[in-house]
Design a protein around this motif. Sequence first.
Motif, PDB file in Angstrom:
ATOM      1  N   ARG A   1      14.522  11.372 -29.720  1.00 23.39           N
ATOM      2  CA  ARG A   1      13.890  11.425 -28.405  1.00 23.39           C
ATOM      3  C   ARG A   1      14.757  10.717 -27.364  1.00 23.39           C
ATOM      4  N   PHE A   2      14.928  11.357 -26.233  1.00 25.41           N
ATOM      5  CA  PHE A   2      15.726  10.852 -25.120  1.00 25.41           C
ATOM      6  C   PHE A   2      17.166  10.543 -25.509  1.00 25.41           C
ATOM      7  N   SER A   3      17.652  11.261 -26.521  1.00 32.78           N
ATOM      8  CA  SER A   3      19.037  11.064 -26.946  1.00 32.78           C
ATOM      9  C   SER A   3      19.973  11.458 -25.808  1.00 32.78           C
ATOM     10  N   ARG A   4      21.015  10.667 -25.615  1.00 29.30           N
ATOM     11  CA  ARG A   4      22.000  10.931 -24.583  1.00 29.30           C
ATOM     12  C   ARG A   4      23.377  11.027 -25.219  1.00 29.30           C
ATOM     13  N   GLY A   5      24.003  12.173 -25.039  1.00 30.71           N
ATOM     14  CA  GLY A   5      25.337  12.376 -25.589  1.00 30.71           C
ATOM     15  C   GLY A   5      26.370  12.449 -24.495  1.00 30.71           C
ATOM     16  N   SER A   6      27.461  13.161 -24.749  1.00 30.72           N
ATOM     17  CA  SER A   6      28.543  13.253 -23.778  1.00 30.72           C
ATOM     18  C   SER A   6      28.125  14.002 -22.526  1.00 30.72           C
ATOM     19  N   SER A   7      27.038  14.780 -22.625  1.00 32.70           N
ATOM     20  CA  SER A   7      26.563  15.538 -21.460  1.00 32.70           C
ATOM     21  C   SER A   7      25.553  14.753 -20.636  1.00 32.70           C
ATOM     22  N   SER A   8      25.303  13.487 -21.002  1.00 29.68           N
ATOM     23  CA  SER A   8      24.250  12.728 -20.335  1.00 29.68           C
ATOM     24  C   SER A   8      24.520  12.531 -18.863  1.00 29.68           C
TER      25      SER A   8
ATOM     26  N   GLU B   1       5.655  17.591 -22.162  1.00 32.98           N
ATOM     27  CA  GLU B   1       6.317  17.350 -23.444  1.00 32.98           C
ATOM     28  C   GLU B   1       5.873  16.024 -24.056  1.00 32.98           C
ATOM     29  N   LEU B   2       5.602  15.017 -23.223  1.00 33.06           N
ATOM     30  CA  LEU B   2       5.092  13.748 -23.732  1.00 33.06           C
ATOM     31  C   LEU B   2       3.713  13.923 -24.360  1.00 33.06           C
ATOM     32  N   LEU B   3       2.898  14.786 -23.766  1.00 36.10           N
ATOM     33  CA  LEU B   3       1.582  15.076 -24.344  1.00 36.10           C
ATOM     34  C   LEU B   3       1.728  15.728 -25.708  1.00 36.10           C
ATOM     35  N   GLU B   4       2.678  16.639 -25.825  1.00 40.13           N
ATOM     36  CA  GLU B   4       2.923  17.291 -27.111  1.00 40.13           C
ATOM     37  C   GLU B   4       3.419  16.276 -28.144  1.00 40.13           C
ATOM     38  N   ILE B   5       4.368  15.450 -27.749  1.00 39.92           N
ATOM     39  CA  ILE B   5       4.926  14.446 -28.658  1.00 39.92           C
ATOM     40  C   ILE B   5       3.847  13.475 -29.122  1.00 39.92           C
TER      41      ILE B   5
ATOM     42  N   GLN C   1      25.356  14.628 -16.747  1.00 37.49           N
ATOM     43  CA  GLN C   1      24.844  15.725 -15.938  1.00 37.49           C
ATOM     44  C   GLN C   1      23.347  15.903 -16.083  1.00 37.49           C
ATOM     45  N   ARG C   2      22.716  15.175 -17.020  1.00 37.29           N
ATOM     46  CA  ARG C   2      21.304  15.405 -17.291  1.00 37.29           C
ATOM     47  C   ARG C   2      20.418  15.156 -16.091  1.00 37.29           C
ATOM     48  N   GLY C   3      20.790  14.170 -15.264  1.00 33.58           N
ATOM     49  CA  GLY C   3      19.948  13.865 -14.117  1.00 33.58           C
ATOM     50  C   GLY C   3      19.874  15.011 -13.132  1.00 33.58           C
ATOM     51  N   ASP C   4      20.815  15.948 -13.174  1.00 33.85           N
ATOM     52  CA  ASP C   4      20.860  17.034 -12.208  1.00 33.85           C
ATOM     53  C   ASP C   4      20.473  18.375 -12.800  1.00 33.85           C
ATOM     54  N   ASP C   5      20.234  18.437 -14.109  1.00 36.71           N
ATOM     55  CA  ASP C   5      20.032  19.749 -14.723  1.00 36.71           C
ATOM     56  C   ASP C   5      18.591  20.033 -15.102  1.00 36.71           C
ATOM     57  N   GLY C   6      17.683  19.117 -14.833  1.00 37.32           N
ATOM     58  CA  GLY C   6      16.277  19.352 -15.131  1.00 37.32           C
ATOM     59  C   GLY C   6      15.872  19.045 -16.551  1.00 37.32           C
ATOM     60  N   GLY C   7      16.802  18.596 -17.390  1.00 42.13           N
ATOM     61  CA  GLY C   7      16.473  18.263 -18.765  1.00 42.13           C
ATOM     62  C   GLY C   7      15.645  16.996 -18.860  1.00 42.13           C
ATOM     63  N   THR C   8      14.833  16.893 -19.924  1.00 43.62           N
ATOM     64  CA  THR C   8      13.974  15.721 -20.090  1.00 43.62           C
ATOM     65  C   THR C   8      14.417  14.831 -21.251  1.00 43.62           C
ATOM     66  N   GLY C   9      15.274  15.343 -22.135  1.00 42.30           N
ATOM     67  CA  GLY C   9      15.684  14.572 -23.301  1.00 42.30           C
ATOM     68  C   GLY C   9      14.714  14.708 -24.462  1.00 42.30           C
ATOM     69  N   LEU C  10      13.693  15.566 -24.311  1.00 41.06           N
ATOM     70  CA  LEU C  10      12.690  15.735 -25.364  1.00 41.06           C
ATOM     71  C   LEU C  10      12.687  17.130 -25.982  1.00 41.06           C
ATOM     72  N   GLY C  11      13.450  18.049 -25.404  1.00 43.67           N
ATOM     73  CA  GLY C  11      13.419  19.435 -25.872  1.00 43.67           C
ATOM     74  C   GLY C  11      13.772  19.603 -27.334  1.00 43.67           C
ATOM     75  N   LEU C  12      14.876  19.007 -27.769  1.00 48.26           N
ATOM     76  CA  LEU C  12      15.298  19.145 -29.166  1.00 48.26           C
ATOM     77  C   LEU C  12      14.386  18.363 -30.101  1.00 48.26           C
ATOM     78  N   SER C  13      13.805  17.260 -29.610  1.00 47.64           N
ATOM     79  CA  SER C  13      12.836  16.518 -30.425  1.00 47.64           C
ATOM     80  C   SER C  13      11.617  17.377 -30.718  1.00 47.64           C
ATOM     81  N   LEU C  14      11.176  18.128 -29.719  1.00 49.89           N
ATOM     82  CA  LEU C  14      10.034  19.023 -29.922  1.00 49.89           C
ATOM     83  C   LEU C  14      10.384  20.154 -30.886  1.00 49.89           C
ATOM     84  N   VAL C  15      11.617  20.643 -30.803  1.00 51.41           N
ATOM     85  CA  VAL C  15      12.052  21.664 -31.758  1.00 51.41           C
ATOM     86  C   VAL C  15      11.903  21.127 -33.173  1.00 51.41           C
ATOM     87  N   GLN C  16      12.397  19.909 -33.393  1.00 45.07           N
ATOM     88  CA  GLN C  16      12.332  19.307 -34.725  1.00 45.07           C
ATOM     89  C   GLN C  16      10.888  19.118 -35.180  1.00 45.07           C
ATOM     90  N   GLU C  17      10.018  18.650 -34.286  1.00 49.80           N
ATOM     91  CA  GLU C  17       8.621  18.426 -34.650  1.00 49.80           C
ATOM     92  C   GLU C  17       7.915  19.748 -34.961  1.00 49.80           C
TER      93      GLU C  17
END
Length: 234
Positions: A173-180, A66-70, A182-198
């Motif tokens: 990018r790397f936005s952290r909300g109320s679900s942050s 995802e960093l390569l894409e960004i 759990q992010r360390g355990d769920d495999g999320g990178t914090g870039l998925g929605l940024s890529l959607v927008q791009e």
Amino acid sequence: RALEERIHRDARFASEVSHELRSPLTTLKASVGVLESRKNELSKRSQTALDLLSRDLERFNRLVSELLEISGYDAGAASLELEEVNVTQFIKAATRNDTSISYMLPVKADSLVINVDKRRLARALSNLIDNAHRYGDGPTVIEVLTNENSIEIAVEDAGPGISAEERKIIFDRFSRGSSSGQRGDDGGTGLGLSLVQEDVRLHGGKVWVENIKATESETGSRFVIELPTTKEEL
């Protein structure tokens, strides 16, 4: 001019670092694959450690990709490969005809065709569905709406909704909300929605999120992708 040069230099640096990480990452994945093939020979403690390593390695691999894409967007190297896509077939294929999802489609949806970059739109839709699974108790509805010069694809979930403040930054990018937490355990990178927008911006469209009142006691989220349907805008 100096600022512009610095931005491009930073973008190239991110791209080069991400690219250089691919080789050792491939070696690590191969090594972990060997260990996993002999997992039953390991102690329970070692098996647990291997599971943690495998999960974090998968997340690391996704992050590098995802960093390569960004970085490609930042460097102005991203481009579209347009082709005609049947919207109904595309959405159902992308969601693998998930029986838990209801499809709300317009009249004559089977003949609705748009010009898009199939790979990028598939990734955007996949990221929204993945986001719904991680933080929204799963996707419930995918709705397609057509306007005079645009088409909207909305993904609704059954989660608790998103606060007004979080909605302002959720695509950062790397936005952290109320679900942050759990992010360390769920495999999320914090870039998925940024890529959607791009990906959507590259098509000349836009994406946003709004809350919906699912029932009297539950509120879900609704992520909407709007794409132009005229070839000139694409």
